[in-house]
Structures are given as C-alpha cells and as structure tokens.
Design a protein around this motif. Structure first.
Motif, PDB file in Angstrom:
ATOM      1  N   ASN A  29       0.810  -1.218   0.000  1.00 12.46           N
ATOM      2  CA  ASN A  29       0.000   0.000   0.000  1.00 12.46           C
ATOM      3  C   ASN A  29       0.841   1.265   0.000  1.00 12.46           C
ATOM      4  OD1 ASN A  29      -2.582  -1.134  -0.087  1.00 12.46           O
ATOM      5  ND2 ASN A  29      -2.516  -1.587   2.095  1.00 12.46           N
ATOM      6  N   ASN A  30       2.151   1.140  -0.086  1.00 13.75           N
ATOM      7  CA  ASN A  30       3.010   2.317  -0.012  1.00 13.75           C
ATOM      8  C   ASN A  30       3.151   2.990  -1.368  1.00 13.75           C
ATOM      9  OD1 ASN A  30       3.491   2.063   2.738  1.00 13.75           O
ATOM     10  ND2 ASN A  30       5.205   0.668   2.409  1.00 13.75           N
ATOM     11  N   TYR A  31       2.040   3.462  -1.902  1.00  9.66           N
ATOM     12  CA  TYR A  31       2.085   4.196  -3.144  1.00  9.66           C
ATOM     13  C   TYR A  31       1.071   5.323  -3.065  1.00  9.66           C
ATOM     14  CZ  TYR A  31      -1.918   1.128  -4.001  1.00  9.66           C
ATOM     15  OH  TYR A  31      -3.089   0.456  -3.885  1.00  9.66           O
ATOM     16  N   GLU A  43      -2.934  22.451 -20.339  1.00  8.16           N
ATOM     17  CA  GLU A  43      -2.018  21.428 -19.873  1.00  8.16           C
ATOM     18  C   GLU A  43      -2.678  20.577 -18.781  1.00  8.16           C
ATOM     19  OE1 GLU A  43       2.248  23.718 -20.610  1.00  8.16           O
ATOM     20  OE2 GLU A  43       1.592  23.206 -18.594  1.00  8.16           O
ATOM     21  N   ARG A  44      -2.198  19.357 -18.666  1.00 11.26           N
ATOM     22  CA  ARG A  44      -2.685  18.500 -17.595  1.00 11.26           C
ATOM     23  C   ARG A  44      -2.230  19.064 -16.259  1.00 11.26           C
ATOM     24  NH1 ARG A  44      -2.181  12.082 -18.450  1.00 11.26           N
ATOM     25  NH2 ARG A  44      -2.996  12.862 -20.450  1.00 11.26           N
ATOM     26  N   GLU A  45      -3.116  19.038 -15.270  1.00  6.09           N
ATOM     27  CA  GLU A  45      -2.793  19.602 -13.969  1.00  6.09           C
ATOM     28  C   GLU A  45      -3.180  18.635 -12.857  1.00  6.09           C
ATOM     29  OE1 GLU A  45      -5.078  23.110 -13.106  1.00  6.09           O
ATOM     30  OE2 GLU A  45      -7.000  22.123 -13.473  1.00  6.09           O
ATOM     31  N   GLY A  46      -2.471  18.728 -11.755  1.00  6.83           N
ATOM     32  CA  GLY A  46      -2.787  17.909 -10.601  1.00  6.83           C
ATOM     33  C   GLY A  46      -4.015  18.434  -9.884  1.00  6.83           C
ATOM     34  N   VAL A  47      -4.857  17.517  -9.438  1.00  6.53           N
ATOM     35  CA  VAL A  47      -6.094  17.878  -8.753  1.00  6.53           C
ATOM     36  C   VAL A  47      -6.037  17.477  -7.286  1.00  6.53           C
ATOM     37  CG1 VAL A  47      -8.592  17.455  -8.641  1.00  6.53           C
ATOM     38  CG2 VAL A  47      -7.453  17.686 -10.868  1.00  6.53           C
ATOM     39  N   SER A  48      -5.688  16.219  -7.043  1.00 10.95           N
ATOM     40  CA  SER A  48      -5.651  15.729  -5.675  1.00 10.95           C
ATOM     41  C   SER A  48      -4.838  14.448  -5.629  1.00 10.95           C
ATOM     42  CB  SER A  48      -7.080  15.442  -5.182  1.00 10.95           C
ATOM     43  OG  SER A  48      -7.061  15.011  -3.834  1.00 10.95           O
ATOM     44  N   CYS A  49      -4.304  14.140  -4.450  1.00  9.57           N
ATOM     45  CA  CYS A  49      -3.594  12.885  -4.294  1.00  9.57           C
ATOM     46  C   CYS A  49      -3.698  12.412  -2.855  1.00  9.57           C
ATOM     47  CB  CYS A  49      -2.142  12.994  -4.723  1.00  9.57           C
ATOM     48  SG  CYS A  49      -1.153  14.035  -3.656  1.00  9.57           S
ATOM     49  N   ILE A  50      -3.449  11.129  -2.652  1.00  9.50           N
ATOM     50  CA  ILE A  50      -3.518  10.543  -1.322  1.00  9.50           C
ATOM     51  C   ILE A  50      -2.367   9.572  -1.150  1.00  9.50           C
ATOM     52  CG2 ILE A  50      -5.120   8.728  -2.097  1.00  9.50           C
ATOM     53  CD1 ILE A  50      -6.426   8.963   0.750  1.00  9.50           C
ATOM     54  N   SER A  51      -1.734   9.677  -0.002  1.00 10.96           N
ATOM     55  CA  SER A  51      -0.621   8.791   0.314  1.00 10.96           C
ATOM     56  C   SER A  51      -1.145   7.446   0.789  1.00 10.96           C
ATOM     57  CB  SER A  51       0.240   9.432   1.405  1.00 10.96           C
ATOM     58  OG  SER A  51       1.131   8.482   1.936  1.00 10.96           O
ATOM     59  N   ASN A  99       5.159   4.865  -6.471  1.00 14.58           N
ATOM     60  CA  ASN A  99       5.832   5.079  -5.195  1.00 14.58           C
ATOM     61  C   ASN A  99       6.548   6.427  -5.237  1.00 14.58           C
ATOM     62  OD1 ASN A  99       5.150   2.596  -3.891  1.00 14.58           O
ATOM     63  ND2 ASN A  99       6.561   1.576  -5.280  1.00 14.58           N
ATOM     64  N   VAL A 100       5.803   7.479  -5.024  1.00 17.75           N
ATOM     65  CA  VAL A 100       6.376   8.821  -5.035  1.00 17.75           C
ATOM     66  C   VAL A 100       6.259   9.431  -3.653  1.00 17.75           C
ATOM     67  CG1 VAL A 100       5.723   9.077  -7.454  1.00 17.75           C
ATOM     68  CG2 VAL A 100       4.237  10.020  -5.687  1.00 17.75           C
ATOM     69  N   VAL A 101       7.040  10.461  -3.428  1.00 23.60           N
ATOM     70  CA  VAL A 101       6.918  11.202  -2.177  1.00 23.60           C
ATOM     71  C   VAL A 101       5.635  12.029  -2.257  1.00 23.60           C
ATOM     72  CG1 VAL A 101       7.956  12.935  -0.690  1.00 23.60           C
ATOM     73  CG2 VAL A 101       9.410  11.284  -1.890  1.00 23.60           C
ATOM     74  N   ALA A 102       4.772  11.876  -1.264  1.00 19.13           N
ATOM     75  CA  ALA A 102       3.442  12.467  -1.350  1.00 19.13           C
ATOM     76  C   ALA A 102       3.476  13.970  -1.614  1.00 19.13           C
ATOM     77  CB  ALA A 102       2.661  12.175  -0.074  1.00 19.13           C
ATOM     78  N   VAL A 109       5.761  13.665 -14.039  1.00 21.63           N
ATOM     79  CA  VAL A 109       6.867  12.851 -14.558  1.00 21.63           C
ATOM     80  C   VAL A 109       7.254  11.734 -13.585  1.00 21.63           C
ATOM     81  CG1 VAL A 109       7.775  14.701 -15.976  1.00 21.63           C
ATOM     82  CG2 VAL A 109       8.599  14.441 -13.630  1.00 21.63           C
ATOM     83  N   LEU A 110       6.798  11.817 -12.353  1.00 24.90           N
ATOM     84  CA  LEU A 110       7.158  10.806 -11.353  1.00 24.90           C
ATOM     85  C   LEU A 110       6.327   9.531 -11.479  1.00 24.90           C
ATOM     86  CD1 LEU A 110       7.564  13.064  -8.186  1.00 24.90           C
ATOM     87  CD2 LEU A 110       9.348  12.226  -9.732  1.00 24.90           C
ATOM     88  N   TYR A 111       5.277   9.568 -12.293  1.00 22.40           N
ATOM     89  CA  TYR A 111       4.355   8.436 -12.372  1.00 22.40           C
ATOM     90  C   TYR A 111       4.613   7.578 -13.601  1.00 22.40           C
ATOM     91  CZ  TYR A 111       1.690  10.840  -8.768  1.00 22.40           C
ATOM     92  OH  TYR A 111       1.311  11.451  -7.598  1.00 22.40           O
TER      93      TYR A 111
END
Length: 124
Positions: A29-31, A43-51, A99-102, A109-111
């Motif tokens: 689950n560490n992703y 351009e594509r933009e970040g909306v939300s993320c969860i660790s 597995n990126v730093v939240a 580019v990290l994905y």
C-alpha cells in the motif's frame, strides 16, 4: 500494474460526481494515487492525491473544499468525490499511481502508471 478509472459523466453546475480508480498489481500500500485533469487546450494539472502509507491528502487550490479524495485499501481503489461542480471543472480526469513522495504528488513525470481518462462535463 493497471489502473482503471471510471465515474465520469455529464452533470449540471452545482452537481456532484464520484470518480473511482481501481488499482491492481501493487505489492504493498506504499504508493500514492493521484488525480490529474486536462481541459481542452490546456495542460494536464494535478487535482488531488492521497498517500498510501498514512492517508495524507493534497488538493489543488482550485478544488480545495469541493473535492475529497479517499482510498479503500482493501479494494485497492481510490475515489474522488466532486461536489459543487463548476463548468471550469470540465476536463478528462486521469488517475495515476506510483511510489512517489506524497508532497511531490503533482509532478506528473514521477508516475509510471496511468489509468485511461474519464470525461467529466459540467454544463447546464
């Protein structure tokens, strides 16, 4: 690793939608799971993320207070509850995981792993 995004559709301004991103192939689950969106001509933009490790969440300023991200570890699925939708939320929404730093979760580019897009259209 595979990601399957779903839940898009047509909704009136002020309405709600819930997007789902089902993940398979991860061995832990560490992703981080993130949602990005791309509107026509933008351009594509970040909306939300969860660790995955501690459930820390991040939101872009444009959706903060309206969108909520959550994750069901048992189902290995992340959700994006979108409320008070606005026409400017119209876009193709993509989920991504890796597995990126939240705190860096909006760096595309990290994905390495991306789901197919799901169209969200907010219009009267």
């Amino acid at each position: 690793v595979q990601l399957q995004a779903s839940g898009g559709g047509l909704v009136q301004p002020g309405g709600s939608l819930r997007l789902s991103c089902a993940a398979s192939g991860f061995t832990s689950n560490n992703y981080v799971i993130a949602w990005f969106r791309q509107a026509p001509g933008k351009e594509r933009e970040g909306v939300s993320c969860i660790s995955g490790s501690d459930g820390t969440t991040y939101y872009s300023n444009s959706v903060k207070g309206r969108f909520t991200i959550s994750k069901d570890n048992a189902k290995i699925t992340a959700y994006l509850q979108m409320n008070s939708l606005k026409p400017e939320d119209t876009a193709v929404y993509y989920c991504a995981a890796d597995n990126v730093v939240a705190i860096q979760c909006f760096e595309m580019v990290l994905y390495d792993y991306w789901g197919q897009g799901t169209q969200v259209t907010v219009s009267s």
